[in-house]
Design a protein around this motif. Structure first.
Motif, PDB file in Angstrom:
ATOM      1  N   GLU A 115       9.487 -29.256 -45.118  1.00 39.34           N
ATOM      2  CA  GLU A 115      10.811 -28.712 -44.794  1.00 39.34           C
ATOM      3  C   GLU A 115      11.901 -29.692 -45.244  1.00 39.34           C
ATOM      4  OE1 GLU A 115      11.205 -25.634 -41.536  1.00 39.34           O
ATOM      5  OE2 GLU A 115      10.029 -27.180 -40.530  1.00 39.34           O
ATOM      6  N   ARG A 143      15.038 -15.067 -47.882  1.00 35.75           N
ATOM      7  CA  ARG A 143      14.477 -16.357 -48.260  1.00 35.75           C
ATOM      8  C   ARG A 143      13.202 -16.190 -49.091  1.00 35.75           C
ATOM      9  NH1 ARG A 143      11.834 -21.141 -44.591  1.00 35.75           N
ATOM     10  NH2 ARG A 143       9.958 -19.963 -45.094  1.00 35.75           N
ATOM     11  N   LYS A 178       8.379 -27.614 -49.449  1.00 32.99           N
ATOM     12  CA  LYS A 178       8.194 -26.650 -48.368  1.00 32.99           C
ATOM     13  C   LYS A 178       7.297 -27.139 -47.233  1.00 32.99           C
ATOM     14  CE  LYS A 178       7.611 -23.319 -51.514  1.00 32.99           C
ATOM     15  NZ  LYS A 178       7.341 -22.001 -52.132  1.00 32.99           N
ATOM     16  N   THR A 187      19.861 -28.860 -45.080  1.00 32.26           N
ATOM     17  CA  THR A 187      18.524 -28.379 -45.409  1.00 32.26           C
ATOM     18  C   THR A 187      18.046 -27.312 -44.419  1.00 32.26           C
ATOM     19  OG1 THR A 187      18.060 -30.553 -46.333  1.00 32.26           O
ATOM     20  CG2 THR A 187      16.180 -29.119 -45.958  1.00 32.26           C
ATOM     21  N   TYR A 217      16.415 -23.509 -45.133  1.00 30.42           N
ATOM     22  CA  TYR A 217      15.096 -23.057 -44.661  1.00 30.42           C
ATOM     23  C   TYR A 217      15.185 -22.012 -43.542  1.00 30.42           C
ATOM     24  CZ  TYR A 217      12.391 -26.403 -47.400  1.00 30.42           C
ATOM     25  OH  TYR A 217      11.797 -27.076 -48.437  1.00 30.42           O
ATOM     26  N   PRO A 277      15.120 -23.479 -57.461  1.00 29.50           N
ATOM     27  CA  PRO A 277      16.059 -23.800 -56.389  1.00 29.50           C
ATOM     28  C   PRO A 277      17.532 -23.751 -56.799  1.00 29.50           C
ATOM     29  CG  PRO A 277      14.215 -25.308 -56.309  1.00 29.50           C
ATOM     30  CD  PRO A 277      14.043 -24.485 -57.549  1.00 29.50           C
ATOM     31  N   ARG A 322      12.304 -28.061 -53.852  1.00 25.88           N
ATOM     32  CA  ARG A 322      11.923 -27.745 -52.473  1.00 25.88           C
ATOM     33  C   ARG A 322      10.602 -28.441 -52.154  1.00 25.88           C
ATOM     34  NH1 ARG A 322      12.438 -22.442 -54.642  1.00 25.88           N
ATOM     35  NH2 ARG A 322      14.522 -21.548 -54.295  1.00 25.88           N
ATOM     36  N   LEU A 351      14.216 -31.215 -49.009  1.00 29.12           N
ATOM     37  CA  LEU A 351      14.696 -31.022 -50.372  1.00 29.12           C
ATOM     38  C   LEU A 351      14.822 -32.389 -51.039  1.00 29.12           C
ATOM     39  CD1 LEU A 351      17.673 -28.567 -49.683  1.00 29.12           C
ATOM     40  CD2 LEU A 351      15.459 -27.927 -50.631  1.00 29.12           C
ATOM     41  N   PHE A 359      13.150 -17.915 -52.611  1.00 28.73           N
ATOM     42  CA  PHE A 359      12.211 -19.010 -52.852  1.00 28.73           C
ATOM     43  C   PHE A 359      11.262 -18.711 -54.027  1.00 28.73           C
ATOM     44  CE2 PHE A 359      12.026 -22.081 -49.033  1.00 28.73           C
ATOM     45  CZ  PHE A 359      13.404 -22.100 -48.963  1.00 28.73           C
TER      46      PHE A 359
END
Length: 354
Positions: A107, A6, A104, A316, A320, A14, A102, A109, A10
């Motif tokens: 958490e 990830r 972040k 999602t 994550y 995306p 994203r 999208l 990341f």
């Protein structure tokens, strides 16, 4: 291992990261096993919904594998069901890029993909070529962007006829915020008319159908839709997915919140669970519900089950948390059923509402 993957993914745009993951899972399905822990499924999580046997309730929501290119790899992550699509009768490129973001800190999208897909026929060809089906496969269908709402039912029927033979169930997507005017089709009367139009094909292949609803509908509209379906001859053949993405931006921290499109992930959790409750109450439990929106752990999953969902979908959280999230939720759900004295998950469905 996914934590490392990830961190690298990341760093990419995306949509580019999405293509890398899906491409690799398509070419090497066994890669999933490297990131997914071995799954032990207790008998308490097994259930039959609309004639389909699910080994556990955690499925993958539509949108990740739009063209059914990595179904076997995704099943290797532990899902009991995979929903592919949204597919339209004709291929279409979707909206201009960038179109996936994203958030972040939240958490979450945001996507405004716009039903980018290779068309229903291409999807059907890939599904038909699968040698092994370790779980339930659903196909999510939509209308092409250029098709006016007045003839939308033609598109849904065309798409259905292309994929019905190779799907275990069909989802009718009327709730994406990224196709102009699509959400206008979510009235109770329009849904009944559309399902009546699709019924001969669904019946010919003995396929159940789900309607995917928006979390942005009013409570009264959700109640009316649920009551109308529950009072119709469709009971036993149709379910509801609650919910699609939202256009709400309430409480977000990320600067990307300014982007247009549908929001998924943790911020959707509360509203999607409330929609499950509304649908369950209004339908008096007659309509199977798939809870979808903000499920990141077993507590989130169990809350939706007790609110009235028989099945669950994640998207999602998979981005994550990675494949391990499936095993974590499955194990946690089984423990929660045992703690509350339920011998099967079906006993827990709607228990909070009842």
């Amino acid at each position: 291992m996914y934590r490392l993957a990830r961190a690298l993914l990341f760093q990419l745009d995306p949509e580019q990261a999405h293509r890398v993951v899906m491409g690799n899972l398509s070419r090497w399905p066994r890669l999933a096993k490297l990131a997914a822990p071995k799954l032990h499924i207790p008998d308490s999580l097994k259930q039959t919904v609309l004639g389909m046997n699910f080994s556990h309730p955690i499925g993958l929501a539509a949108g990740l594998d739009k063209d059914a290119i990595a179904v076997n790899g995704l099943f290797g992550c532990g899902f009991s069901s995979i929903e592919v699509g949204t597919v339209t009768p004709l291929p279409q490129p979707g909206n201009p890029t960038p179109r996936l973001f994203r958030l972040k800190p939240d958490e979450a999208l945001i996507n405004r993909m716009g039903f980018n897909n290779e068309g229903s026929a291409a999807c059907a060809g890939r599904l038909q070529a699968l040698n092994n089906r370790p779980g339930i496969i659903g196909v999510n269908i939509g209308k092409n962007k250029v098709t006016p709402n007045e003839t939308a039912s033609d598109d849904y029927e065309k798409a259905l006829k292309m994929v019905a033979h190779c799907a275990d169930y069909i989802t009718v997507n009327l709730s994406s915020p990224n196709t102009p005017g699509l959400r206008d089709l979510q009235s109770a009367s329009t849904i009944i008319q559309l399902l009546t139009r699709l019924a001969p094909t669904l019946d010919a292949f003995e396929r159940p159908v789900f309607i995917k609803l928006s979390p942005d509908l009013s409570d009264s509209a959700l109640t009316h839709i649920s009551e109308t379906i529950a009072d119709s001859s469709l009971v036993g053949r149709v379910g509801i997915i609650a919910t699609n993405t939202t256009i709400s931006r309430q409480g977000l921290k990320s600067p990307e919140k300014r982007e247009s499109g549908g929001l998924s992930g943790l911020p959707l959790q509360s509203r999607s669970t409330e929609v499950v409750r509304i649908v369950y109450r209004a339908s008096e439990g007659k309509i199977p519900i798939v809870g979808c929106g903000g499920i990141f752990n077993a507590d989130d999953a169990y809350e939706k089950i007790r609110a009235g969902a028989s099945l669950l979908q994640i998207y999602t959280a998979f981005i994550y948390r990675g494949p391990a999230v499936v095993s974590e939720i499955v194990t946690g759900l089984a423990n929660k059923l045992k703690e509350d004295g339920f011998t099967t998950i079906s006993e827990a469905v709607g228990s909070e509402v009842r």
